[in-house]
Design an enzyme around this catalytic site. Structure first.
Site, mmCIF file in Angstrom:
data_model
loop_
_atom_site.group_PDB
_atom_site.id
_atom_site.type_symbol
_atom_site.label_atom_id
_atom_site.label_comp_id
_atom_site.label_asym_id
_atom_site.label_seq_id
_atom_site.Cartn_x
_atom_site.Cartn_y
_atom_site.Cartn_z
ATOM 1 N N ASP A 181 0.864 -1.127 -0.032
ATOM 2 C CA ASP A 181 -0.216 0.126 -0.106
ATOM 3 C C ASP A 181 0.932 0.915 0.080
ATOM 4 O O ASP A 181 2.116 1.210 0.415
ATOM 5 C CB ASP A 181 -1.009 0.341 1.392
ATOM 6 C CG ASP A 181 -2.045 1.063 1.053
ATOM 7 O OD1 ASP A 181 -2.121 1.168 0.063
ATOM 8 O OD2 ASP A 181 -2.787 1.143 2.147
ATOM 9 N N ASN A 195 -10.961 -2.494 -5.133
ATOM 10 C CA ASN A 195 -10.681 -1.647 -6.364
ATOM 11 C C ASN A 195 -10.984 -1.307 -7.618
ATOM 12 O O ASN A 195 -10.872 0.209 -8.243
ATOM 13 C CB ASN A 195 -8.689 -2.335 -6.329
ATOM 14 C CG ASN A 195 -8.314 -1.968 -5.084
ATOM 15 O OD1 ASN A 195 -7.477 -2.802 -5.475
ATOM 16 N ND2 ASN A 195 -7.832 -0.984 -4.017
HETATM 17 C C1 IPE Z 1 -5.632 -2.742 -0.217
HETATM 18 O O1 IPE Z 1 -5.394 -1.348 -0.670
HETATM 19 C C2 IPE Z 1 -5.566 -3.352 -1.356
HETATM 20 C C3 IPE Z 1 -4.045 -3.768 -2.382
HETATM 21 C C4 IPE Z 1 -3.401 -3.347 -1.706
HETATM 22 C C5 IPE Z 1 -4.395 -3.927 -3.548
HETATM 23 P P1 IPE Z 1 -5.737 -0.308 -0.682
HETATM 24 O O2 IPE Z 1 -5.585 1.187 -0.590
HETATM 25 O O3 IPE Z 1 -7.579 -0.352 -2.030
HETATM 26 O O4 IPE Z 1 -6.717 -0.790 0.754
HETATM 27 P P2 IPE Z 1 -7.468 1.373 1.503
HETATM 28 O O5 IPE Z 1 -8.882 1.634 1.013
HETATM 29 O O6 IPE Z 1 -6.990 1.454 2.281
HETATM 30 O O7 IPE Z 1 -8.170 -0.167 3.413
HETATM 31 C C1 IPE Z 2 -1.431 0.284 -3.504
HETATM 32 O O1 IPE Z 2 -1.613 1.729 -3.292
HETATM 33 C C2 IPE Z 2 -1.914 -0.257 -4.447
HETATM 34 C C3 IPE Z 2 -3.401 -0.633 -5.379
HETATM 35 C C4 IPE Z 2 -4.596 -0.719 -4.264
HETATM 36 C C5 IPE Z 2 -3.530 -1.383 -6.284
HETATM 37 P P1 IPE Z 2 -2.356 2.644 -3.403
HETATM 38 O O2 IPE Z 2 -2.930 2.917 -5.252
HETATM 39 O O3 IPE Z 2 -3.753 1.988 -2.326
HETATM 40 O O4 IPE Z 2 -1.891 4.067 -3.108
HETATM 41 P P2 IPE Z 2 -2.012 4.933 -1.964
HETATM 42 O O5 IPE Z 2 -3.188 4.223 -0.782
HETATM 43 O O6 IPE Z 2 -3.695 5.536 -2.024
HETATM 44 O O7 IPE Z 2 -1.267 6.355 -1.799
HETATM 45 MG MG MG Z 3 -4.185 2.705 -0.695
#
Ligand code: IPE
Ligand code: IPE
Ligand code: MG
Length: 246
Positions: free
Chosen positions: A21, A69
């Site tokens: 993340d 997502n």
């Molecule tokens: C969790 O990250 C999913 C992945 C790393 C693929 P998100 O960024 O989607 O999670 P939330 O929304 O902060 O819970």
């Molecule tokens: C994790 O990074 C990757 C996926 C969830 C696909 P994020 O896209 O959630 O990045 P942040 O959390 O918004 O910084």
């Molecule tokens: Mg994230």
């Protein structure tokens, strides 16, 4: 200074799962768009997968895309899907060279035909490899996985192949999408968020959780070693007393 020498090779987790993340926030800090963060995050995937394989970890599960997502803007979803397919295409020879088996958990029916075909091709090209298993969680959510298992079990009961009284933890585990993969001993989440975000809920009942503020694109092999060392310093009691473990 590297932390690798502090790692006890006889106490390695067999399975490490990672919630990767913070790509978007990392990119924004550089004044770039979120997609740049996802692209840069692939470097961390490469580095952590190599570090895990070199240590002798048998299973590495990476949360790449959740069911939730799909609610993101379509530009970002499209960029993530092409990044995924291109990365798998580009890295397949490295997986083969390093005897790594690629697996996917998640609802593959959500993916486009192109995307699914490419992934299935790479899965079959590496299916005989018996080094580390690299498991990508793609369009994955633990609620989806558990409900899917419950449907399979209900069908077995309906078809008189299973008695209700015989439903136990093993039956549920064996009907999960991730069947055959041992439960992770260690779960790492980057980016400072302290939540599970619908990842592996059944499987992490007794997993050690490790949270770090590092954003995924800046998470290095040394950070991975630090997580392993912290894991090795925890006492896993499984409900027992400290004295009973001795
Ligand atoms: C969790 O990250 C999913 C992945 C790393 C693929 P998100 O960024 O989607 O999670 P939330 O929304 O902060 O819970
Ligand atoms: C994790 O990074 C990757 C996926 C969830 C696909 P994020 O896209 O959630 O990045 P942040 O959390 O918004 O910084
Ligand atoms: Mg994230």
């Amino acid at each position: 200074m590297t932390n690798i020498n502090i790692i006890d090779r006889n106490k390695l987790p067999q399975h490490v799962a990672v919630i990767m993340d913070g790509n978007g926030r990392w990119a924004q800090k550089q004044g770039k768009d979120r997609i740049y963060g996802h692209e840069y995050g692939v470097n961390s995937v490469r580095e952590v997968a190599r570090a895990a394989a070199e240590l002798g970890i048998k299973y590495l599960t990476l949360y790449a895309f959740s069911k939730e997502n799909w609610k993101r803007p379509s530009d970002e979803i499209n960029a993530l899907m092409s990044l995924l397919v291109n990365t798998i295409k580009n890295e397949i020879s490295i997986l083969i060279e390093n005897n790594i088996r690629l697996l996917v958990i998640g609802d593959m029916s959500d993916l486009t035909d192109d995307c699914r075909n490419e992934i299935n091709k790479s899965i079959s090209q590496t299916s005989a490899n018996n080094g580390m298993s690299l498991i990508l969680a793609l369009s994955y959510s633990a609620h989806w996985e558990i409900i899917d298992a419950v449907k399979k079990i209900a069908r077995l009961v309906k078809d008189n192949k299973l008695n209700i009284e015989d439903i136990n933890e093993n039956v549920l585990t064996e009907n999960l999408n991730s069947k055959g993969i041992p439960f992770p001993e260690l779960l790492i989440r980057t980016s400072g968020e302290k939540r599970i975000s619908n990842f592996l809920l059944w499987q992490i009942a007794y997993t050690e959780l490790y949270f770090t503020d590092k954003l995924w694109p800046e998470f290095s092999k040394e950070d991975f070693y630090k997580a392993i060392i912290e894991y090795q310093n925890r006492e896993r009691r499984f409900g027992m007393l400290s004295e009973q473990l001795k």
